[in-house]
Design an enzyme around this catalytic site. Structure first.
Site, PDB file in Angstrom:
ATOM      1  N   ILE A  12       0.838  -1.197   0.000  1.00 36.05           N
ATOM      2  CA  ILE A  12       0.000   0.000   0.000  1.00 36.05           C
ATOM      3  C   ILE A  12       0.878   1.254   0.000  1.00 36.05           C
ATOM      4  O   ILE A  12       1.932   1.297   0.623  1.00 36.05           O
ATOM      5  CB  ILE A  12      -0.944  -0.035   1.225  1.00 36.05           C
ATOM      6  CG1 ILE A  12      -2.076   0.970   1.074  1.00 36.05           C
ATOM      7  CG2 ILE A  12      -0.181   0.159   2.523  1.00 36.05           C
ATOM      8  CD1 ILE A  12      -3.198   0.765   2.077  1.00 36.05           C
ATOM      9  N   GLN A  43       2.609  -2.117   5.808  1.00 35.07           N
ATOM     10  CA  GLN A  43       3.368  -2.079   4.561  1.00 35.07           C
ATOM     11  C   GLN A  43       2.671  -2.847   3.429  1.00 35.07           C
ATOM     12  O   GLN A  43       3.029  -2.674   2.265  1.00 35.07           O
ATOM     13  CB  GLN A  43       4.767  -2.665   4.761  1.00 35.07           C
ATOM     14  CG  GLN A  43       5.695  -1.820   5.606  1.00 35.07           C
ATOM     15  CD  GLN A  43       5.382  -1.935   7.080  1.00 35.07           C
ATOM     16  OE1 GLN A  43       5.059  -3.020   7.569  1.00 35.07           O
ATOM     17  NE2 GLN A  43       5.469  -0.822   7.801  1.00 35.07           N
ATOM     18  N   GLU A  44       1.712  -3.705   3.760  1.00 38.29           N
ATOM     19  CA  GLU A  44       1.099  -4.536   2.721  1.00 38.29           C
ATOM     20  C   GLU A  44      -0.299  -4.028   2.363  1.00 38.29           C
ATOM     21  O   GLU A  44      -0.430  -3.151   1.517  1.00 38.29           O
ATOM     22  CB  GLU A  44       1.117  -6.002   3.157  1.00 38.29           C
ATOM     23  CG  GLU A  44       2.558  -6.512   3.295  1.00 38.29           C
ATOM     24  CD  GLU A  44       2.663  -7.992   3.579  1.00 38.29           C
ATOM     25  OE1 GLU A  44       2.089  -8.775   2.780  1.00 38.29           O
ATOM     26  OE2 GLU A  44       3.295  -8.381   4.583  1.00 38.29           O
ATOM     27  N   MET A  45      -1.356  -4.504   3.028  1.00 41.31           N
ATOM     28  CA  MET A  45      -2.702  -4.067   2.661  1.00 41.31           C
ATOM     29  C   MET A  45      -3.233  -2.965   3.581  1.00 41.31           C
ATOM     30  O   MET A  45      -4.240  -2.328   3.257  1.00 41.31           O
ATOM     31  CB  MET A  45      -3.648  -5.263   2.626  1.00 41.31           C
ATOM     32  CG  MET A  45      -3.222  -6.298   1.595  1.00 41.31           C
ATOM     33  SD  MET A  45      -4.293  -7.751   1.513  1.00 41.31           S
ATOM     34  CE  MET A  45      -5.644  -7.107   0.529  1.00 41.31           C
TER      35      MET A  45
END
Length: 399
Positions: free
Chosen positions: A125, A167-169
């Site tokens: 993201i 850091q991801e979704m």
């Protein structure tokens, strides 16, 4: 960062607020969950999908030796209903699960890239680069340890990692539940998959994602046909590669044990990080064990041809490069000043280029995508399916 082009009836509010999608759900035709089990599964009398494979006829233990041609597989995670599996398929491709509507699970696990993403490190993201490569998901239902550092013990536990990683979704449990509850279609489909009493909940979200991922079965490669007795399924170069793979010199099969092609253990092999990146402590962090520094779960080699680049950091671009690492000498890439507890199988086999090429030939014979699931063309949320890392695919048509 580009965002999904939303229909006019949508109102996308960032920061954990709701997506107003009920009007769109009413306007479009309802989505119907598939009542049939995926290929390779058979429905029992209780509406459960159970895996059926020739490997189930073999009684040789999967965890003894180096995996003969007719060795049994470990236990698989099955028993989900067809509706739960299909609901998980829609959720897997739906960017509604990410905080800003820009990423789905398929953004990092693309069905055309072995359910990896073709990058050394995925993009999360806000355009953030994630620290480790996206592992492929084929046959993940057999895995008892998940993530590169083996910190998760179930697919339900694993799903929460990327969902709630900043850091991801970038989601939160409250945010993702609110967004799902704002969809009349998802409310209906969760009820269909889990019953009125179960319905839409975080637990059933994780279970649906686990159900879909457990259906990603790849056991029909040319190697498998060879293993089941059809010798002509492999050519002579591939058979030579299989012999190198199983030899006491190369010892590949002692960690990448057929037929799963992973022993599911953590191994410290001393693979180098890409230039400029710090040493990754790996499994030492979640297990609080210094002897596991630089240790990572042994990945399956199924569909490995599709998931370049290789290793936890995407350090090697080709299968030849990854194979060559093991023959360059024990500990040759360990950073200066670090003392690692290297796995005892890491030594100096001194394979020549021809033998390495035969290994590559053999590993390519492990490719099998015949049970690759369909990407939904539309989603219960009304958003466009996203399955390109940092590229939002806009699709139309029937599911």
């Amino acid at each position: 960062m580009r965002f999904t082009r939303l229909p006019a009836a949508f109102a996308l509010l960032l920061g954990g607020a709701l997506l107003s999608i009920s009007e769109v759900s009413i306007a479009q035709a309802s989505i119907t969950l598939n009542p049939h089990c995926p290929p390779g599964f058979e429905r029992d009398g209780g509406n459960r999908c159970l895996l059926r494979s020739l490997y189930q006829q073999y009684d040789s233990p999967h965890n003894v030796g180096v995996g003969g041609l007719k060795t049994a597989l470990p236990a698989v995670r099955d028993g989900f209903s067809p509706q739960q599996i299909d609901l998980g398929r829609y959720l897997f491709f739906d960017p509604l699960l990410s905080a800003d509507g820009s990423l789905s699970c398929a953004s990092c696990h693309h069905p055309d890239k072995g359910f990896a993403d073709g990058r050394a490190r995925p993009i999360g993201i806000g355009g953030q680069e994630i620290g480790r490569s996206a592992p492929g998901l084929w046959n993940v239902g057999f895995m008892k340890r998940l993530f590169w550092d083996a910190r998760a013990q179930s697919l339900e536990e694993q799903a929460q990692g990327p969902l709630y990683s900043p850091q991801e979704m970038g989601s939160t449990p409250e945010g993702v539940l609110q967004r799902l509850q704002s969809s009349a279609e998802y409310q209906r489909l969760f009820g269909e998959a889990f019953g009125v009493e179960g319905g839409l909940s975080l637990g059933n979200l994780y279970r649906a994602l686990a159900a879909f991922q457990s259906s990603l079965i790849s056991l029909n490669s040319r190697y498998d046909r060879y293993a089941h007795g059809y010798r002509d399924a492999l050519n002579e170069r591939e058979i030579e590669g299989l012999n190198v793979f199983r030899s006491f010199v190369a010892r590949c099969a002692e960690c990448h044990t057929p037929p799963l092609f992973s022993n599911q253990e953590i191994a410290v092999i001393g693979t180098p990080e890409p230039d400029g990146l710090p040493f990754d402590e790996g499994a030492a962090v979640p297990f609080k064990d210094a002897t596991l520094a630089g240790g990572f779960k042994v990945p399956s080699l199924r569909n490995i041809e599709l998931t370049a680049p290789y290793m936890h950091s995407g350090r090697f671009e080709t299968l030849f490069d990854a194979s060559e690492f093991y023959t360059k000498g024990r500990g040759h890439a360990v950073p200066e000043g670090r003392e690692l507890y290297l796995h005892w199988h890491i030594w100096e086999p001194e394979l020549n280029d021809d033998e390495l090429e035969r290994l590559v030939d053999f590993m390519k014979a492990l490719t099998d995508e015949r049970f690759k699931p369909d990407t939904p063309q539309r989603l219960p949320s009304g958003l466009a399916p996203v399955h390109n890392n940092n590229e939002l695919a806009l699709q139309a048509g029937e599911n």
